[in-house]
Design an enzyme around this catalytic site. Structure first.
Site, PDB file in Angstrom:
ATOM      1  N   SER A 288      -2.623  21.904  10.164  1.00 27.33           N
ATOM      2  CA  SER A 288      -3.752  21.757  11.073  1.00 27.33           C
ATOM      3  C   SER A 288      -5.016  21.967  10.251  1.00 27.33           C
ATOM      4  O   SER A 288      -4.948  22.327   9.071  1.00 27.33           O
ATOM      5  CB  SER A 288      -3.708  22.796  12.210  1.00 27.33           C
ATOM      6  N   THR A 289      -6.168  21.772  10.878  1.00 34.74           N
ATOM      7  CA  THR A 289      -7.430  22.083  10.214  1.00 34.74           C
ATOM      8  C   THR A 289      -8.059  23.295  10.903  1.00 34.74           C
ATOM      9  O   THR A 289      -9.277  23.415  11.016  1.00 34.74           O
ATOM     10  CB  THR A 289      -8.352  20.844  10.221  1.00 34.74           C
ATOM     11  N   HIS A 290      -7.226  24.217  11.358  1.00 34.89           N
ATOM     12  CA  HIS A 290      -7.666  25.393  12.095  1.00 34.89           C
ATOM     13  C   HIS A 290      -7.852  26.581  11.152  1.00 34.89           C
ATOM     14  O   HIS A 290      -7.265  27.641  11.332  1.00 34.89           O
ATOM     15  CB  HIS A 290      -6.653  25.740  13.187  1.00 34.89           C
ATOM     16  N   ASN A 291      -8.655  26.400  10.125  1.00 34.93           N
ATOM     17  CA  ASN A 291      -8.931  27.456   9.157  1.00 34.93           C
ATOM     18  C   ASN A 291      -9.992  28.394   9.711  1.00 34.93           C
ATOM     19  O   ASN A 291     -11.026  27.941  10.198  1.00 34.93           O
ATOM     20  CB  ASN A 291      -9.430  26.855   7.840  1.00 34.93           C
TER      21      ASN A 291
ATOM     22  N   ASN B  68      -6.543  34.314  13.900  1.00 35.15           N
ATOM     23  CA  ASN B  68      -6.425  33.039  14.611  1.00 35.15           C
ATOM     24  C   ASN B  68      -5.542  33.200  15.843  1.00 35.15           C
ATOM     25  O   ASN B  68      -4.517  33.869  15.799  1.00 35.15           O
ATOM     26  CB  ASN B  68      -5.832  31.961  13.708  1.00 35.15           C
TER      27      ASN B  68
END
Length: 588
Positions: free
Chosen positions: A513-516, A554
């Site tokens: 994902s691009t959930h950094n 997160n």
């Protein structure tokens, strides 16, 4: 000698979601605003429409992502290793150009729960001392769900969000998420249309006692005019959301929701291909005086400003702070310092189910098309007996039907004639049941500046030290069992699975994902956070740093709704408090 631009009230570094929100709200407040975007111009009318969707160009050749040659970072699992630079985006896909990652996101727009925002408080109440691994660095967000709810509501109206409310002003609603925090209003638009896999998943989940609801979506299910007067078209289910611009002006992005409105304002301007290299500080180091960037002609340009907003991607915001000496860099050995602390990612997993007698028509979908359950998130089930903290959204989503990289049954060749035959035989005959998990923060998962590698402008690359921890691996194994129970009930002809194993290490090659998040987190004190509850730097009061960097860990959802709400919360404090009396908004 540097070129010196005309002074502005506010300079905004980055023109993605956070930069666009800051731009229009600060310009509406009467300030002279200038945004600096490191990448190129990207508008729907001139650069996209009516060009056809092209999987090879966008997904495989990464047409709208940041160029690794300019925006790489170095990666290692632990401090004993030498970090090496990324040559190609794999696990995540940072954006580039006007709109940033808001251009190519999937458009799931889901809120965190009240417990997600006060996770440390929840852990202290639900777990015994010593029950979790001792290197956890869980923190509460310094703002509550109730404080952010009006801003979630407004951002969802900006996006033209589609969905079904599960908790409307404290009353549980049939068909929505019963575990969500209370909403002040229904979604602006009803949910997207269901596909076959969604209805199959929802039916089985409900039979098993779970609570399925439509994926909250930032792809509009109908026509919508948002609070800025921007019109959004109804989704036509073309199947090209993730990795792509929206050809139909239906998926919420800075371009389709904000930029056309703010560009008409005379006190707003922006520069593209303006690569910021540092925030410039006054001699006393207490406030910033502007930023320096490299322009298209490779000239150094100084942009004076009274307020500096770092609104770039999470990695970049942390790097700017480290390069500019704003805040003390984090040291994992001593635990001192705050910039670089609490980097977190997330882990996904899925089972792919194959049915010879079903055709799922995967080319008729939107990125956020799907159904999910929230029965396995912190506070919705008891994870303490399993020895982990965290959870996940379980979902069956049909994001599109592009054939390259399509999952195939076990034993199918990976290339050549056998692969082509597999694609022909099985295209449209599979569905997925997937997890989107939490990821906690740990003492030795962090970001700092690499001592060896530099970018084309001579600036050190950001170095990431990160690996999966036992907490997340235990969570994966627990969720794998839950997914396989659902798979059994669905009864496919066969299935494959892709979950982390108990001894897995983080692999940067495959997309997750691009959930950094994290690295410049928000908090109540400067001891364990880089910015305060209003995203204001503890060390330089005229520097604000909104974005995923602010998350102390997160949660089990796409972070965009939270990032949007936090940005509106921050800009409200700037316009109503800071402009009138510049200085720290939170007393130390």
């Amino acid at each position: 000698m540097s070129i010196i631009n005309d002074a502005v009230d506010v300079v905004i570094v980055g023109l993605g979601w956070t930069g666009s929100i800051m731009s229009i709200e600060l310009a509406n407040a009467g300030l002279k605003v200038r945004a600096l975007e490191s990448g190129p111009e990207r508008t729907n009318a001139e650069y996209i429409y009516p060009k056809p969707a092209d999987q090879l160009s966008y997904s495989i050749r990464q047409k709208v992502f940041a160029r690794a040659s300019h925006a790489a970072l170095t990666v290692r699992h632990d401090r004993s290793q030498t970090a090496l630079p990324t040559r190609r985006w794999g696990a995540f896909k940072p954006g580039d150009g006007v709109g940033g990652a808001g251009v190519h996101w999937t458009a799931v727009l889901i809120r965190p729960t009240p417990i997600d925002l006060k996770l440390k408080t929840f852990v202290d109440q639900a777990y015994k001392p010593g029950q979790l691994q001792d290197d956890l660095q869980i923190q509460d967000f310094p703002v509550s769900y109730d404080e952010l709810e009006p801003h979630f509501d407004f951002f969802e109206k900006v996006c033209g969000a589609s969905g079904a409310a599960g908790n409307l002003r404290g009353k549980i609603q049939e068909g929505g998420d019963p575990f969500e925090g209370p909403r002040s209003n229904p979604y602006p638009l009803p949910p997207l249309q269901d596909t076959l896999n969604n209805t199959m998943f929802a039916s089985v989940a409900k039979k098993m006692g779970y609570h399925p609801f439509p994926n909250p979506s930032a792809a509009a299910s109908g026509p919508w005019t948002n609070p800025y007067g921007v019109q959004i078209a109804p989704c036509n289910y073309c199947g090209f959301c993730s990795d792509y611009f929206c050809l139909n002006y239906s998926k919420a992005s800075p371009q389709t929701t904000i930029l056309d409105a703010v560009k008409r304002m005379p006190n707003f301007s922006y520069r593209t291909n303006a690569h910021v290299i540092r925030v410039d500080m006054h001699d006393d180091r207490k406030t910033a005086k502007g930023v320096t960037y490299i322009d298209e002609q490779e000239q150094e340009v100084f942009q004076p400003a009274s307020i500096v907003i770092l609104a770039s991607f999470q990695f970049n915001n942390v790097r700017f702070m480290l390069q500019s000496g704003i805040g003390k860099p984090y040291d994992p050995v001593t635990g001192e310092g705050v910039v670089g602390r609490n980097y977190a990612f997330l882990s996904n997993g899925n089972a792919t189910l194959f049915f010879k007698d079903k055709n799922f028509n995967p080319f008729v979908a939107a990125g956020p098309t799907g159904q999910m359950i929230n029965d396995f998130s912190p506070g919705t089930f008891d994870a303490a007996p399993y020895g982990f903290i965290g959870g996940a959204k379980l979902h069956s989503s049909q994001a599109g039907g592009a054939p390259i990289g399509m999952a195939l049954p076990g034993g199918t060749p990976k290339w050549g004639a056998g692969w082509k035959k597999g694609i022909k035989d099985w295209y449209g005959h599979s569905m997925k049941v997937s997890i989107t998990t939490t990821c906690m923060s740990y003492r030795d998962n962090y970001l700092d500046l690499d001592p060896t590698y530099k970018d084309p402008y001579g600036q050190p690359l950001l170095r990431m030290t990160f690996d999966w921890k036992q907490n997340e691996l235990k969570l994966q194994q627990f969720l794998r069992e839950r997914v396989l129970e659902i798979v059994k009930e669905l009864g496919p002809d066969s299935h494959t699975e892709n979950f982390l194993k108990p001894d897995s290490h983080w692999d940067t090659r495959s997309y997750v994902s691009t959930h950094n998040v994290g690295g410049a987190v928000m908090g109540d004190t400067p001891k364990d956070s880089a910015i305060n509850r209003y995203m204001q730097s503890w060390d330089a009061h005229n520097v604000f740093v909104p974005g995923g960097n602010a998350f102390p860990q997160n949660f089990q959802a796409n972070p965009t709704d939270m990032i949007g709400a936090l940005t509106y919360y921050s800009v409200k404090a700037i316009t109503e408090k800071y402009i009138r009396q510049p200085g720290p908004l939170v007393a130390i």
